[in-house]
Design an enzyme around this catalytic site. Structure first.
Site, PDB file in Angstrom:
ATOM      1  N   ASN A 116       0.815  -1.218   0.000  1.00  0.00           N
ATOM      2  CA  ASN A 116       0.000   0.000   0.000  1.00  0.00           C
ATOM      3  C   ASN A 116       0.850   1.271   0.000  1.00  0.00           C
ATOM      4  O   ASN A 116       0.585   2.191  -0.770  1.00  0.00           O
ATOM      5  CB  ASN A 116      -0.957  -0.007   1.191  1.00  0.00           C
ATOM      6  CG  ASN A 116      -1.965  -1.148   1.099  1.00  0.00           C
ATOM      7  OD1 ASN A 116      -2.057  -1.800   0.058  1.00  0.00           O
ATOM      8  ND2 ASN A 116      -2.706  -1.396   2.163  1.00  0.00           N
ATOM      9  N   HIS A 162     -17.788  36.375 -30.990  1.00  0.00           N
ATOM     10  CA  HIS A 162     -18.873  35.588 -31.615  1.00  0.00           C
ATOM     11  C   HIS A 162     -18.442  35.041 -32.976  1.00  0.00           C
ATOM     12  O   HIS A 162     -19.286  34.783 -33.836  1.00  0.00           O
ATOM     13  CB  HIS A 162     -20.155  36.419 -31.767  1.00  0.00           C
ATOM     14  CG  HIS A 162     -20.523  37.192 -30.543  1.00  0.00           C
ATOM     15  ND1 HIS A 162     -21.347  36.696 -29.566  1.00  0.00           N
ATOM     16  CD2 HIS A 162     -20.126  38.418 -30.115  1.00  0.00           C
ATOM     17  CE1 HIS A 162     -21.471  37.591 -28.588  1.00  0.00           C
ATOM     18  NE2 HIS A 162     -20.727  38.642 -28.900  1.00  0.00           N
ATOM     19  N   SER A 283      -6.669  13.016 -48.503  1.00  0.00           N
ATOM     20  CA  SER A 283      -7.875  12.208 -48.531  1.00  0.00           C
ATOM     21  C   SER A 283      -7.681  11.104 -49.561  1.00  0.00           C
ATOM     22  O   SER A 283      -7.071  11.312 -50.606  1.00  0.00           O
ATOM     23  CB  SER A 283      -9.068  13.084 -48.911  1.00  0.00           C
ATOM     24  OG  SER A 283     -10.104  12.282 -49.437  1.00  0.00           O
ATOM     25  N   LYS A 289      -7.612  17.519 -51.261  1.00  0.00           N
ATOM     26  CA  LYS A 289      -7.656  17.763 -49.823  1.00  0.00           C
ATOM     27  C   LYS A 289      -6.286  17.757 -49.153  1.00  0.00           C
ATOM     28  O   LYS A 289      -5.423  16.945 -49.461  1.00  0.00           O
ATOM     29  CB  LYS A 289      -8.523  16.692 -49.139  1.00  0.00           C
ATOM     30  CG  LYS A 289     -10.001  16.763 -49.467  1.00  0.00           C
ATOM     31  CD  LYS A 289     -10.683  17.984 -48.864  1.00  0.00           C
ATOM     32  CE  LYS A 289     -10.858  17.837 -47.367  1.00  0.00           C
ATOM     33  NZ  LYS A 289     -11.827  16.796 -47.022  1.00  0.00           N
ATOM     34  N   ASN A 291      -5.687  17.878 -45.137  1.00  0.00           N
ATOM     35  CA  ASN A 291      -6.444  17.965 -43.886  1.00  0.00           C
ATOM     36  C   ASN A 291      -5.544  18.278 -42.688  1.00  0.00           C
ATOM     37  O   ASN A 291      -4.473  17.696 -42.560  1.00  0.00           O
ATOM     38  CB  ASN A 291      -7.175  16.645 -43.634  1.00  0.00           C
ATOM     39  CG  ASN A 291      -8.173  16.328 -44.738  1.00  0.00           C
ATOM     40  OD1 ASN A 291      -8.770  17.238 -45.321  1.00  0.00           O
ATOM     41  ND2 ASN A 291      -8.337  15.060 -45.040  1.00  0.00           N
ATOM     42  N   GLU A 296      -6.802  18.479 -35.441  1.00  0.00           N
ATOM     43  CA  GLU A 296      -8.098  17.810 -35.250  1.00  0.00           C
ATOM     44  C   GLU A 296      -7.993  16.701 -34.216  1.00  0.00           C
ATOM     45  O   GLU A 296      -8.864  16.534 -33.359  1.00  0.00           O
ATOM     46  CB  GLU A 296      -8.578  17.198 -36.573  1.00  0.00           C
ATOM     47  CG  GLU A 296      -9.064  18.202 -37.584  1.00  0.00           C
ATOM     48  CD  GLU A 296      -9.424  17.510 -38.886  1.00  0.00           C
ATOM     49  OE1 GLU A 296     -10.589  17.104 -39.035  1.00  0.00           O
ATOM     50  OE2 GLU A 296      -8.540  17.356 -39.741  1.00  0.00           O
ATOM     51  N   TYR A 323      -6.508   2.308   2.424  1.00  0.00           N
ATOM     52  CA  TYR A 323      -6.371   1.780   1.072  1.00  0.00           C
ATOM     53  C   TYR A 323      -7.535   0.876   0.708  1.00  0.00           C
ATOM     54  O   TYR A 323      -7.997   0.067   1.514  1.00  0.00           O
ATOM     55  CB  TYR A 323      -5.060   0.974   0.915  1.00  0.00           C
ATOM     56  CG  TYR A 323      -4.951   0.304  -0.437  1.00  0.00           C
ATOM     57  CD1 TYR A 323      -4.461   1.005  -1.532  1.00  0.00           C
ATOM     58  CD2 TYR A 323      -5.416  -0.999  -0.634  1.00  0.00           C
ATOM     59  CE1 TYR A 323      -4.407   0.411  -2.789  1.00  0.00           C
ATOM     60  CE2 TYR A 323      -5.360  -1.603  -1.891  1.00  0.00           C
ATOM     61  CZ  TYR A 323      -4.855  -0.892  -2.964  1.00  0.00           C
ATOM     62  OH  TYR A 323      -4.817  -1.465  -4.201  1.00  0.00           O
TER      63      TYR A 323
HETATM   64  N1  ARG Z   1      -1.663  -3.442  -7.356  1.00  0.00           N
HETATM   65  C1  ARG Z   1      -2.127  -2.751  -6.210  1.00  0.00           C
HETATM   66  C2  ARG Z   1      -2.582  -1.344  -6.610  1.00  0.00           C
HETATM   67  O1  ARG Z   1      -2.299  -0.953  -7.680  1.00  0.00           O
HETATM   68  C3  ARG Z   1      -1.032  -2.657  -5.202  1.00  0.00           C
HETATM   69  C4  ARG Z   1      -1.502  -2.486  -3.786  1.00  0.00           C
HETATM   70  C5  ARG Z   1      -2.244  -3.706  -3.388  1.00  0.00           C
HETATM   71  N2  ARG Z   1      -2.438  -3.793  -1.973  1.00  0.00           N
HETATM   72  C6  ARG Z   1      -3.248  -4.674  -1.459  1.00  0.00           C
HETATM   73  N3  ARG Z   1      -3.336  -4.722  -0.193  1.00  0.00           N
HETATM   74  N4  ARG Z   1      -3.983  -5.451  -2.204  1.00  0.00           N
HETATM   75  O2  ARG Z   1      -3.228  -0.634  -5.867  1.00  0.00           O
END
Ligand code: ARG
Length: 465
Positions: A116, A162, A283, A289, A291, A296, A323
């Site tokens: 995490n 405008h 084109s 053409k 383009n 675009e 998380y």
């Molecule tokens: N692949 C996960 C993500 O992108 C990584 C973290 C995952 N952590 C967990 N406790 N499952 O968030």
């Protein structure tokens, strides 16, 4: 029948059956998060060095980890690294390979860390590097825009409101308006970088870790300004990604406005500029053409970038701390935004300096559209008429011009005096395009003198970056 237990999983300890094959694919992110491999390795190196410095790893173990990670990086660079869906994400793929290479020491790398805080660190590192590349490309585009402006401080064109001819301006003034939009975008990008540049490493899963970690050590090693304040926030915050996408959406909105103007200006109806052939395509059916595909396409790509901003906002909405797996969904929109914005800036930075204004056509368009009508009204005000009455008088003169196919400057003094007897010979100086732009001689105005100075100031700001 229960499936056999899978022992390859880094988190497999408490599980009694293998992951469903579809669930494995469904939950994996390695197909798209492997582009953060270098960031993941940088984060792991910083973490391992910090662990050694506080005595959690021995010098010998650190050396093994450093050597192993270097080899992993080499295998990735050589394109021989075996990415595996079973190992879910970039983090576990790399850690598993490290352990294959160096044995049991590889398993110690994850001490005091969680995926995490690891992933939160990786994304920040990845985005920070992307921001620096994007900032470079944005600066290059601004440079080209300002140079083209400086070369066109006397190139007269119609200014529009405008999309109707309003008052004459110089082309350089119009280009410097683009530059102001880009200047604000640059400011937002740099703000975003400053806010993201904090190290979440050490937050671990959500609450911190029991090891005597040194968060300032890893933060400094990775070039972060400081460690983040709160472990719960550290692993769940994706504001920086949202903020970057907001910057990107606004930048793309600006590029789409510029694109729209380029598309209009290259059309036979405007015919204001020439875009070199290398930025255009033909084109397959209409041989005549040419383009303006690049503008675009940039205009069109605004849609996906706006979409990514909404995707990330929606992803974060109502997420409880800390998380959640939802956050794995941050990567594809973010990465696509990075790539799209970089490519669009690159295309524009290459293309803008190559714009060739057709000065005679631009000038003629400004002349034809009664664009000096306001100047005539201002002239009458100087003679003593209240502005509203002057407006009325000039309106009648314009109506006469439309009926007779005559521009204001083409009318005889007699004709003009028919609308207001006080008009004198000196009116013609006011009705010229050059006189009109030169008269708007104040900060931010379109007088060539002002545009020269504005271009200089704009260049100086770039030089200060
Ligand atoms: N692949 C996960 C993500 O992108 C990584 C973290 C995952 N952590 C967990 N406790 N499952 O968030």
């Amino acid at each position: 029948m229960t499936k056999e237990k899978d022992t390859s999983k880094l988190w497999g300890g408490r599980f009694n059956e293998a992951t469903d094959a579809f669930v494995q694919r469904f939950t994996a992110s390695v197909t798209f998060d492997q582009r953060m491999a270098a960031d993941d390795i940088a984060g792991s190196l910083a973490h391992a060095r910090m662990l050694q410095s506080v005595g959690v790893l021995s010098a010998q173990e650190l050396q093994e980890i450093e050597g192993g990670l270097a080899q992993v990086q080499q295998e990735i660079d050589d394109g021989i690294f075996q990415w595996s869906i079973e190992l879910e994400d970039v983090h576990m793929n790399i850690e598993t390979r490290l352990t294959q290479l160096i044995g049991v020491t590889g398993k110690k790398l994850h001490t005091g860390r969680s995926r995490n805080d690891q992933v939160a660190t990786d994304i920040r590192l990845h985005l920070r590097a992307a921001i620096d590349r994007i900032a470079g490309e944005l600066t290059r585009l601004q440079q080209g825009t300002i140079e083209l402006a400086a070369a066109n401080t006397e190139t007269i064109m119609p200014g529009f409101t405008h999309l109707q001819t309003a008052q004459p301006v110089v082309f350089g003034h119009h280009l410097l308006a683009w530059n102001e939009m880009l200047e604000r975008d640059y400011g937002r990008l740099i703000d975003c970088r400053a806010r993201l540049n904090q190290s979440p490493l050490g937050a671990a899963a959500l609450a911190g870790t029991t090891y005597p970690i040194d968060r300032a050590h890893t933060a400094a090693a990775l070039g972060f300004d400081r460690p983040t304040e709160n472990s719960l926030d550290s692993v769940s915050d994706r504001d920086f990604a949202i903020e970057f996408c907001a910057f990107a959406a606004l930048l793309m909105t600006h590029l789409s406005r510029m694109s729209e103007e380029l598309v209009l200006w290259t059309s036979a109806q405007f015919n204001f500029i020439e875009l070199p052939d290398r930025f255009c395509t033909g084109s397959s059916i209409m041989p005549q053409k040419k383009n303006p595909d690049v503008p675009e396409l940039v205009r069109g790509k605004t849609g996906r970038v706006n979409g990514h901003l909404i995707a990330l906002l929606t992803l974060m909405k109502s997420q409880p701390l800390a998380y959640n797996k939802d956050n794995q969904e941050d990567k594809e929109p973010l990465f696509d935004t990075i790539d799209t914005v970089f490519d669009c800036l690159r295309a524009f930075a290459d293309m803008v300096p190559a714009i060739r204004p057709k000065t005679a056509v631009m000038r003629e368009a400004a002349r034809r559209g009664f664009s000096t009508a306001t100047d005539l009204a201002d002239y009458l005000v100087r003679l003593g008429l209240p502005f509203r009455d002057a407006h009325e008088v000039v309106g009648k003169a314009v109506a006469h011009g439309i009926a007779n196919g005559q521009d204001l400057a083409e009318m005889s003094l007699d004709t003009l005096q028919g609308f207001c007897a006080d008009i004198g010979e000196d009116v013609f100086a006011v009705l010229t395009l050059e006189g009109s732009v030169a008269a708007r001689n104040h900060l931010g105005g379109t007088a060539p003198e002002q545009v020269v100075a504005a271009a200089r100031r704009a260049s100086a700001r770039l030089a200060d970056r």
